[in-house]
Motif scaffolding. Sequence first.
Motif, PDB file in Angstrom:
ATOM      1  N   PRO A  18      92.609 -97.002  80.804  1.00 49.18           N
ATOM      2  CA  PRO A  18      93.675 -95.837  81.356  1.00 49.18           C
ATOM      3  C   PRO A  18      94.675 -95.669  79.483  1.00 49.18           C
ATOM      4  N   THR A  19      94.881 -94.550  79.148  1.00 48.12           N
ATOM      5  CA  THR A  19      95.540 -94.026  78.434  1.00 48.12           C
ATOM      6  C   THR A  19      97.077 -93.660  77.385  1.00 48.12           C
ATOM      7  N   ASP A  20      98.155 -94.567  78.775  1.00 47.12           N
ATOM      8  CA  ASP A  20      99.133 -95.745  78.513  1.00 47.12           C
ATOM      9  C   ASP A  20      99.006 -97.018  78.331  1.00 47.12           C
ATOM     10  N   GLY A  21      97.637 -97.744  78.153  1.00 45.67           N
ATOM     11  CA  GLY A  21      97.337 -98.967  77.853  1.00 45.67           C
ATOM     12  C   GLY A  21      97.896-100.393  79.256  1.00 45.67           C
ATOM     13  N   ARG A  22      98.293 -99.341  80.304  1.00 46.49           N
ATOM     14  CA  ARG A  22      98.244-100.562  81.192  1.00 46.49           C
ATOM     15  C   ARG A  22      97.258-100.199  81.784  1.00 46.49           C
ATOM     16  N   PRO A  23      97.477-101.765  82.530  1.00 49.04           N
ATOM     17  CA  PRO A  23      96.062-102.098  83.635  1.00 49.04           C
ATOM     18  C   PRO A  23      95.468-100.778  84.423  1.00 49.04           C
ATOM     19  N   PRO A  24      94.305-100.943  84.764  1.00 48.49           N
ATOM     20  CA  PRO A  24      93.667 -99.524  85.451  1.00 48.49           C
ATOM     21  C   PRO A  24      94.586 -99.581  87.145  1.00 48.49           C
ATOM     22  N   ALA A  25      94.647 -98.514  87.776  1.00 51.91           N
ATOM     23  CA  ALA A  25      94.713 -98.351  88.704  1.00 51.91           C
ATOM     24  C   ALA A  25      93.223 -98.234  89.740  1.00 51.91           C
ATOM     25  N   ALA A  26      92.226 -97.910  88.756  1.00 58.97           N
ATOM     26  CA  ALA A  26      91.045 -98.092  89.794  1.00 58.97           C
ATOM     27  C   ALA A  26      90.628 -98.147  89.064  1.00 58.97           C
ATOM     28  N   THR A  27      89.048 -98.674  89.345  1.00 56.13           N
ATOM     29  CA  THR A  27      88.086 -98.020  88.176  1.00 56.13           C
ATOM     30  C   THR A  27      86.665 -97.302  89.411  1.00 56.13           C
ATOM     31  N   ALA A  28      86.516 -96.149  88.352  1.00 57.79           N
ATOM     32  CA  ALA A  28      85.552 -95.199  88.323  1.00 57.79           C
ATOM     33  C   ALA A  28      84.375 -95.245  87.693  1.00 57.79           C
ATOM     34  N   VAL A  29      83.311 -95.484  88.428  1.00 59.25           N
ATOM     35  CA  VAL A  29      81.610 -95.240  87.949  1.00 59.25           C
ATOM     36  C   VAL A  29      81.160 -93.185  88.066  1.00 59.25           C
ATOM     37  N   ALA A  53      94.972 -90.328  83.898  1.00 57.95           N
ATOM     38  CA  ALA A  53      95.896 -90.841  85.074  1.00 57.95           C
ATOM     39  C   ALA A  53      96.050 -92.261  85.703  1.00 57.95           C
ATOM     40  N   GLY A  54      95.179 -92.557  84.738  1.00 61.08           N
ATOM     41  CA  GLY A  54      95.314 -94.856  84.572  1.00 61.08           C
ATOM     42  C   GLY A  54      93.879 -95.040  85.740  1.00 61.08           C
ATOM     43  N   VAL A  55      93.178 -94.182  85.021  1.00 61.14           N
ATOM     44  CA  VAL A  55      91.593 -94.968  86.127  1.00 61.14           C
ATOM     45  C   VAL A  55      90.871 -95.443  84.816  1.00 61.14           C
ATOM     46  N   GLU A  56      90.804 -96.655  85.206  1.00 60.47           N
ATOM     47  CA  GLU A  56      89.516 -97.375  83.888  1.00 60.47           C
ATOM     48  C   GLU A  56      88.271 -96.890  84.734  1.00 60.47           C
ATOM     49  N   VAL A  57      87.567 -95.734  83.237  1.00 56.51           N
ATOM     50  CA  VAL A  57      86.470 -94.540  83.850  1.00 56.51           C
ATOM     51  C   VAL A  57      84.948 -95.463  83.143  1.00 56.51           C
ATOM     52  N   ARG A 259      93.913 -91.353  97.773  1.00 55.09           N
ATOM     53  CA  ARG A 259      93.726 -91.982  99.064  1.00 55.09           C
ATOM     54  C   ARG A 259      93.398 -93.173  99.709  1.00 55.09           C
ATOM     55  N   HIS A 260      92.940 -93.447  98.796  1.00 56.70           N
ATOM     56  CA  HIS A 260      92.324 -95.023  99.008  1.00 56.70           C
ATOM     57  C   HIS A 260      92.217 -96.145  97.860  1.00 56.70           C
ATOM     58  N   GLY A 261      94.107 -95.584  97.897  1.00 60.44           N
ATOM     59  CA  GLY A 261      95.128 -97.144  97.203  1.00 60.44           C
ATOM     60  C   GLY A 261      94.815 -96.549  96.206  1.00 60.44           C
ATOM     61  N   ALA A 262      94.169 -96.101  95.134  1.00 62.21           N
ATOM     62  CA  ALA A 262      94.732 -95.699  93.832  1.00 62.21           C
ATOM     63  C   ALA A 262      95.807 -95.461  93.233  1.00 62.21           C
ATOM     64  N   ALA A 263      96.588 -96.713  92.717  1.00 63.39           N
ATOM     65  CA  ALA A 263      98.516 -96.183  92.856  1.00 63.39           C
ATOM     66  C   ALA A 263      98.425 -95.057  90.754  1.00 63.39           C
ATOM     67  N   LEU A 264      97.836 -93.848  91.718  1.00 62.88           N
ATOM     68  CA  LEU A 264      97.508 -92.864  90.190  1.00 62.88           C
ATOM     69  C   LEU A 264      99.137 -92.556  89.431  1.00 62.88           C
ATOM     70  N   ARG A 265      99.025 -92.555  88.394  1.00 64.85           N
ATOM     71  CA  ARG A 265     100.468 -91.761  87.421  1.00 64.85           C
ATOM     72  C   ARG A 265     100.004 -91.252  86.186  1.00 64.85           C
ATOM     73  N   GLY A 266     100.974 -90.520  85.920  1.00 62.94           N
ATOM     74  CA  GLY A 266     101.043 -89.810  84.796  1.00 62.94           C
ATOM     75  C   GLY A 266     100.284 -87.840  85.307  1.00 62.94           C
ATOM     76  N   PRO A 267      99.994 -87.014  84.744  1.00 58.91           N
ATOM     77  CA  PRO A 267     100.056 -85.871  85.033  1.00 58.91           C
ATOM     78  C   PRO A 267      98.753 -86.242  86.264  1.00 58.91           C
ATOM     79  N   GLY A 268      97.902 -86.874  86.426  1.00 56.77           N
ATOM     80  CA  GLY A 268      96.931 -86.927  87.557  1.00 56.77           C
ATOM     81  C   GLY A 268      97.723 -87.251  88.881  1.00 56.77           C
ATOM     82  N   ALA A 271      98.576 -84.023  90.805  1.00 59.30           N
ATOM     83  CA  ALA A 271      98.149 -83.459  91.137  1.00 59.30           C
ATOM     84  C   ALA A 271      97.086 -84.369  92.846  1.00 59.30           C
ATOM     85  N   GLY A 272      96.936 -85.030  92.057  1.00 60.84           N
ATOM     86  CA  GLY A 272      96.125 -86.159  93.544  1.00 60.84           C
ATOM     87  C   GLY A 272      97.037 -86.259  94.771  1.00 60.84           C
ATOM     88  N   ARG A 273      98.357 -86.005  94.836  1.00 63.62           N
ATOM     89  CA  ARG A 273      99.612 -86.262  95.655  1.00 63.62           C
ATOM     90  C   ARG A 273      99.363 -84.448  96.585  1.00 63.62           C
TER      91      ARG A 273
END
Length: 281
Positions: A18-29, A53-57, A259-268, A271-273
């Motif tokens: 996550p670019t904001d340095g906070r814990p990830p909202a989700a992990t995506a592979v 958007a706070g996702v670890e990729v 939709r499946h529980g990721a508390a996205l933040r930032g610009p994402g 968009a997701g909402r």
Amino acid sequence: MAFVELDGLRFHVQRLGPTDGRPPAATAVLLHGLLTDSLASYYFTLAPALAAAGVEVLMYDQRGHGRSGRPPSGYRLERFVEDAVGLLDRLTGDGPVHLVGNSFGGTVAFGLALRRPSRIAGILAIESEPASAGWATKLDGILRRAETELSDETTLAWVTARRGAHTARLARAAGRLLDTTTVARDIPASLLPAEAQLRTVRCPVLAVYGSESDLADQATWLEELLPDCRSTFVPGQEHSVLIEAPDTVLGLTLAWLRRHGAALRGPGARAGRDLVEEGLR
């Protein structure tokens, strides 16, 4: 750039936190497709925005592709799935992850969900399908044709003229992979899950198709096969949805994660909402 050795093969891996340095909202592979594809397809489309958007990729070049090792043999689907299992266990801890698979990468994602069901929070399959007898027959034809066409200088000159130098370089690289490995014979000979096994994939699945793609016709079958599968179609697109319509795919991915529980933040987050509120799956 990082490399991870797994069972004697070196894999090129990229991880974006996550670019904001906070814990990830989700992990995506993110799992890329076959022959002309690599993790670069995600690095220059979805990955940076997901991290924002706070996702670890987590992305990696599959065996034989990109900067990963290229053994002369060992390209049946189950080997790709074993790679995914090993890297998932090595690099993502114990929590659930979301899989995004483009084309063949989606087929690997379904195989991974069969092997590690408790680890998979969901699958977003872009122009993809689970392995089946029909899939193997189709891949056999595609790979045999590619072996012939990608070794023909006339074909490569046509690709350069019509699609540009970058696409021509990818085509040449795919030709070298076909020429120096057994991938064209291994893929069709893969071990295939029975339909009853595929029905055990119970994580949520979003299947994204180009509206003009041949694969779009399978949407009803896949929704009937899997307990929790929905489909969406990108208008005017064929198979190369990720590359041709990256903003649309990104919006769908953000909406699906949210939709499946990721508390996205930032610009994402917005968009997701927006996409969820509009009812897009």
